[in-house]
Enzyme design. Structure first.
Site, mmCIF file in Angstrom:
data_model
loop_
_atom_site.group_PDB
_atom_site.id
_atom_site.type_symbol
_atom_site.label_atom_id
_atom_site.label_comp_id
_atom_site.label_asym_id
_atom_site.label_seq_id
_atom_site.Cartn_x
_atom_site.Cartn_y
_atom_site.Cartn_z
ATOM 1 N N SER A 1 0.848 -1.192 0.000
ATOM 2 C CA SER A 1 0.000 0.000 0.000
ATOM 3 C C SER A 1 0.884 1.243 0.000
ATOM 4 O O SER A 1 2.020 1.208 0.493
ATOM 5 C CB SER A 1 -0.900 0.019 1.246
ATOM 6 O OG SER A 1 -1.542 1.278 1.394
ATOM 7 N N TYR B 1 -2.007 -0.278 10.213
ATOM 8 C CA TYR B 1 -2.059 -0.674 8.808
ATOM 9 C C TYR B 1 -0.815 -0.189 8.065
ATOM 10 O O TYR B 1 -0.166 -0.954 7.339
ATOM 11 C CB TYR B 1 -3.321 -0.116 8.154
ATOM 12 C CG TYR B 1 -3.478 -0.515 6.710
ATOM 13 C CD1 TYR B 1 -3.882 -1.801 6.370
ATOM 14 C CD2 TYR B 1 -3.216 0.392 5.684
ATOM 15 C CE1 TYR B 1 -4.027 -2.174 5.037
ATOM 16 C CE2 TYR B 1 -3.354 0.020 4.352
ATOM 17 C CZ TYR B 1 -3.763 -1.260 4.037
ATOM 18 O OH TYR B 1 -3.897 -1.634 2.714
#
Length: 254
Positions: A145, A158
């Protein structure tokens, strides 16, 4: 890497990026595609059905990447059915939406769970299939990501997990060389159910509209764009340990 007659495993393959990647692998000539899932059985079966209808041998396989026994059992079933594994796409992931400044809101348990699924999960799956990937001189692509590079995203946990996944990619690229290549794709905003679940449909639509104003290509990425990057990395026989950022060029303007 020629994808014709290969066998691929896609974790979290029933929806979004995983589904798009599974379909792209089938179009590229994969003989078999394993659609892994942990909870979304209906979606995984539907994706496997699409793949089968296209002429690819597909199966939906339940295994929680957070559970090593389940992962190893899946690997045994896959090898019994297909006899080989050439491609592994580690797409399964999880998160919690916690504002970065809300340190107390991100509990130890939540942080540990995100790391377990997003970092140890891909490691477990690679470990389970490592010998077979080596035999096939195969390739792995991890879905990371843009949050691995920036202090943003759904939560601190995250972002940390995706940064760790990039380092895991580099370490595995060395550990599995020379037989297996390991790379990653780091998407920015992608129009998936993951986003609408986090932000709501109207919230995501507004977020994406505003973000497009700052993106050089003026487009919101779709799952198919990530699948293109995955297949591109699979085709690059002399590339390993690398990460491709896929965000329409936004990262060059930060």
């Amino acid at each position: 890497m020629d994808l014709r007659d290969t066998v691929a495993v896609v974790t979290g393959g029933g929806t979004g990026i995983g589904r798009a990647t599974a379909l792209a692998l089938a179009r590229a000539g994969a003989r078999g595609v394993v659609v892994n899932y942990s909870r979304s059985a209906e979606d995984a079966e539907a994706t496997a059905g699409e793949l089968t209808a296209s002429g690819c041998e597909a199966v939906a396989e339940r295994a929680d990447v957070g559970d090593d026994e389940q992962v190893r059992a899946m690997a045994r079933r896959v090898l019994e059915r297909f006899g080989r594994v050439d491609v592994l796409v580690n797409n399964a992931a999880t998160t919690f939406r916690v504002a970065h400044e809300d340190l107390d809101g991100l509990t130890d348990e939540a942080f540990a769970h995100v790391l377990d699924v997003n970092v140890l999960g891909p490691f477990r799956v690679v470990r389970a299939f490592a010998a077979d990937l080596r035999d096939a001189r195969g390739a792995v692509v991890n879905i990371a990501s843009i949050s691995a590079y920036r202090a943003g995203g759904s939560s601190i946990a995250y972002g940390v997990s995706k940064a760790a996944l990039l380092q895991l990619t580099r370490n595995l690229a060395v550990a599995l060389a020379p037989e297996v290549r390991v790379n990653s794709v780091a998407p920015g905003t992608v129009a998936t159910r993951w986003q609408t679940d986090l932000r709501g449909e109207e919230g995501f639509a507004e977020w994406a509209r505003a973000e497009r104003e700052t993106v050089p290509l003026r487009r919101t990425s779709e799952p198919e764009h990530v699948a293109q990057a995955v297949l591109g990395l699979l085709a690059m026989d002399q590339v390993t340990g690398e990460a491709v950022i896929l965000d329409g060029g936004k990262h060059v303007t930060y």
